[in-house]
Design an enzyme around this catalytic site. Structure first.
Site, PDB file in Angstrom:
ATOM      1  CG  ASP A  67     -26.204  23.596  45.114  1.00  0.00           C
ATOM      2  OD1 ASP A  67     -26.884  24.592  44.863  1.00  0.00           O
ATOM      3  OD2 ASP A  67     -25.440  23.509  46.100  1.00  0.00           O
ATOM      4  CG  ASP A  69     -24.069  29.321  46.293  1.00  0.00           C
ATOM      5  OD1 ASP A  69     -23.372  29.583  45.305  1.00  0.00           O
ATOM      6  OD2 ASP A  69     -24.992  30.057  46.701  1.00  0.00           O
ATOM      7  CG  ASP A  95     -28.860  50.597  49.945  1.00  0.00           C
ATOM      8  OD1 ASP A  95     -29.925  50.810  50.549  1.00  0.00           O
ATOM      9  OD2 ASP A  95     -28.416  51.324  49.037  1.00  0.00           O
ATOM     10  CB  THR A 174     -27.286  28.114  41.179  1.00  0.00           C
ATOM     11  OG1 THR A 174     -27.037  29.101  42.182  1.00  0.00           O
ATOM     12  CG2 THR A 174     -27.175  28.763  39.798  1.00  0.00           C
ATOM     13  CB  ALA A 175     -30.987  30.432  44.477  1.00  0.00           C
ATOM     14  CG  ASP A 242     -24.178  22.602  49.899  1.00  0.00           C
ATOM     15  OD1 ASP A 242     -24.180  23.270  50.948  1.00  0.00           O
ATOM     16  OD2 ASP A 242     -24.726  22.994  48.859  1.00  0.00           O
TER      17      ASP A 242
END
Length: 314
Positions: A67, A69, A95, A174-175, A242
């Site tokens: 992962d 982050d 925004d 990861t996203a 994590d």
């Protein structure tokens, strides 16, 4: 794809999107790794707080999945990427504050409100729509140097280096957009990256996703698809994260690690006797918040919810 007939139409649709996102991410990762394999591995190994107990030297049926982050990088990659996009005037201040509010909701409420998530996703896709993939890749290189390079956890990097030194492939999962994840993987000398796939036609973003963000169950599907394509034995592979959101991915492999774990993952890891590593000073809470630095540039981290990707309590 496994039979889904026993599920309700709504759950069957959600599961199908996760599988689609995972398969698309695996395909994109394999393509990007072909380029990365041609580059010399220049990263210098850094010493971890503890010597890695794994991997097994020469096991070509094993690989490692990390992962990003708060596992490899301190904080959220999308926070830093959002700052870079705002600096380059990809979106306006109004925004920025709307995205920051959505991000705060996800973190403080601890739940993903469907309407907020859909709005964040649509807003984010509108930001990149019409931009070229190559443009985002180039900007990603700059943003890595500006904000990310100094935030890599030395301990986690040493774990990744141990797998590479043993002759195994190492993938980020990861996203974050697969293009940005690939930049980070290349800079760290890793094999490649699994990330969220945004649709593009002739190198231009359409404003749509392929499947859904690579989050939670979709990560597990991506790892499963990549392992099948690469001929890996997941029982001999390792995964590092994590977040309790990544328990599906961690549960796939024979060597799961909880790195800088949040409370839920720490509890789960202890129950199952998974290995734990914590590289945070004073073992700070795993939640990632907006940095203390003042100014609108710091608030730009709210755009982590605005690049079409999301993570709960990250």
């Amino acid at each position: 794809m496994a039979a889904l007939g026993w599920l309700t139409p709504r759950r069957r649709s959600a599961t199908a999107r996760s599988v689609l996102a995972g398969e698309a991410s695996a395909e994109a990762a394999r393509k990007s790794s072909q380029e990365l394999e041609e580059l010399a591995h220049e990263a210098t190994p850094e010493t971890a707080e503890e010597e890695p107990e794994f991997p097994v030297l020469g096991d070509d049926k094993a690989a490692a999945f990390f992962d990003l982050d708060n596992t490899v990088m301190q904080g959220a990659a999308l926070f830093h990427f959002g700052r870079g996009l705002y600096k380059r005037k990809f979106f306006e201040t109004r925004d920025l504050y709307r995205f920051a509010w959505q991000q705060a909701w996800f973190r403080l409420a601890g739940v993903e409100d469907p309407e907020h998530m859909q709005d964040a996703r649509d807003s984010a896709l509108s930001i990149v729509k019409g931009h070229r993939v190559s443009e985002l890749m180039s900007i990603g290189e700059e943003i890595y140097d500006e904000y990310m390079a100094e935030r890599i956890w030395p301990g986690t990097r040493a774990l990744a280096e141990a797998h590479l030194d043993a002759g195994q492939k190492v993938w980020l999962v990861t996203a974050a957009p697969v293009e940005i994840a690939t930049v980070i993987a290349r800079r760290l000398g890793l094999t490649g990256a699994l990330g969220t796939v945004a649709e593009s036609v002739e190198g231009v973003y359409t404003g749509k996703l392929v499947g859904e963000p690579l989050h939670g169950p979709a990560k597990a599907e991506a790892v499963r698809a990549l392992a099948a394509a690469e001929g890996l034995d997941l029982g001999r592979c390792a995964a590092y994260s994590d977040s309790h959101n990544d328990i599906p991915m961690l549960s796939l492999v024979g060597h799961p690690y909880a790195i800088n774990p949040d409370a839920k993952l720490r509890k789960h890891a202890r129950t199952l006797d998974w290995r734990l590593r914590d590289y945070r000073t004073g073992r700070k809470a795993a939640k990632v918040g907006i940095p203390a630095a003042a100014g609108v540039g710091a608030v730009a981290g709210g755009t982590a919810a605005a690049i079409a990707l999301h993570r709960r309590r990250r």
